[in-house]
Design an enzyme around this catalytic site. Structure first.
Site, short mmCIF file in Angstrom:
data_model
loop_
_atom_site.label_atom_id
_atom_site.label_comp_id
_atom_site.label_asym_id
_atom_site.label_seq_id
_atom_site.Cartn_x
_atom_site.Cartn_y
_atom_site.Cartn_z
N LYS A 162 31.94 43.13 39.87
CA LYS A 162 32.23 42.55 41.19
C LYS A 162 33.46 43.21 41.81
CE LYS A 162 29.93 38.29 39.85
NZ LYS A 162 30.05 36.99 39.21
N GLN B 282 34.52 32.54 37.63
CA GLN B 282 33.42 33.04 36.80
C GLN B 282 32.99 31.98 35.78
OE1 GLN B 282 31.88 36.13 37.18
NE2 GLN B 282 30.44 35.44 35.61
N ASP C 112 30.57 31.69 46.21
CA ASP C 112 29.44 31.43 45.32
C ASP C 112 28.56 30.29 45.84
OD1 ASP C 112 29.15 33.17 43.25
OD2 ASP C 112 30.43 32.08 41.83
#
Ligand code: NAP
Length: 295
Positions: free
Chosen positions: A54, A98, A121
């Site tokens: 990422k 994460q 997200d």
């Protein structure tokens, strides 16, 4: 093989190029690049690889990546305090915590602490509520990527019968909402669904987001259907999807491979979400009206 192979890698490359051009415009207009903060707690090697990917993707398109790491024994309070700091940091447009978190940390309590306007997200309850009510907001990356792939291959969504196998907050539920928003008739299936194969075989659009290698075989697929394989299981021979690709490709109209299907689009959509968050925070209107992209 009859099916069109949906090339997620090529589509993702196009999406990244588009984001790179729009990031350059954003920089021109605001004098700063969009910023994405990743938060990695612990030393899980798989998660570290994802985060590194990422960070690399960000640099490629001109987004500033900020790499925050905490040890596996970090406390809930330490993670919460980092999230609070990032929420208040003007240079940060997107925050990505994460998952999974190490044992002892509660993602159900920590994820909602992310400012919904930085929730790239799309996993906070506020983002989920905005999606459920059709309000502007950031949408989860994998479902947005799936819709983009269907659009890129001109799969008709309006009036289509869509079956989504899997009901997670990350994939199944938000994808069902996005398909509904685009006027598909949506059924969500899960581990308790009866006669799943017969249900799946009636779908014009079949999405598998389960994590069971080759669960979906050709009997599950209506001839000509679009089949999207979200599943990823790491096996001895590499990554395996939820769909028996070779068999399904003989009956489907279009099918995504694993790897090279949904995965690359998920990554590209994270960049797009970061840019959208940056524009919304800078009160720059967005040019596109892509499904799930209203920030
Ligand atoms: P998850 O939270 O474990 O959810 C799996 C879903 O599958 C659950 O709703 C579960 O039903 C359902 N399920 C399990 N066994 C089933 C069966 N035999 N028949 C029907 N449904 C069944 O997983 P997730 O996070 O949604 O991820 C799903 C898969 O997608 C995983 O392989 C993951 O690695 C992959 N993934 C890929 C990407 C990408 O970018 N390509 C992104 C995210 C996830 P219940 O709710 O009843 O338990």
């Amino acid at each position: 093989m009859a099916a069109t192979i949906i090339d997620g890698a090529a589509q993702a490359a196009r999406a990244r190029a588009e984001v790179a051009a729009e990031v350059a415009e954003f920089l021109d207009m605001t004098g700063r690049p969009p910023g994405l903060a990743t938060v990695l707690v612990g030393d899980d090697p798989g998660s570290a690889v994802y985060v590194a990917g990422k960070q690399r993707d960000c640099r490629e398109v001109g987004i500033d990546p900020y790499d925050h790491r905490l040890p596996a024994d970090a406390t809930q309070e330490q993670v919460a305090s980092l999230l609070a700091r990032l929420n208040g940091d003007e240079t940060i447009d997107g925050i990505l915590l994460q998952l999974p978190l190490p044992a002892g940390l509660d993602s159900g309590l920590l994820t909602p602490m992310i400012d919904p306007d930085k929730d790239v997200d799309g996993l906070t309850p506020v983002s989920a509520g905005r999606l459920a009510q059709g309000l502007p907001g950031l949408r989860p990356c994998t479902p947005v990527g799936v819709i983009e792939l269907l659009d890129a291959y001109e799969v008709e969504l309006t009036g289509a019968s869509a079956v989504v196998i899997g009901r997670s907050n990350l994939v199944g539920r938000p994808l069902a909402a996005l398909l509904l928003e685009r006027n598909a008739t949506v059924t969500i299936a899960h581990s308790r669904t009866r006669e799943l194969a017969a249900l799946a075989a009636r779908a014009d659009i079949l999405v598998a987001a389960v994590g069971r290698p080759r669960l979906v075989d050709r009997e599950w697929v209506k001839p000509g259907a679009a089949v999207i394989d979200v599943g990823i299981t790491r096996g001895e021979d590499g990554l395996v999807g939820d769909v028996d690709f070779e068999a399904v490709a003989e009956v489907a109209g279009a099918v995504t491979p694993v790897p090279g299907g949904v995965g690359p689009m998920t990554r590209a959509c994270l960049l797009r979400n970061t840019l959208r968050a940056a524009r919304a925070r800078s009160e720059i209107g967005i040019s596109d009206g892509a499904s799930g992209g209203r920030a």
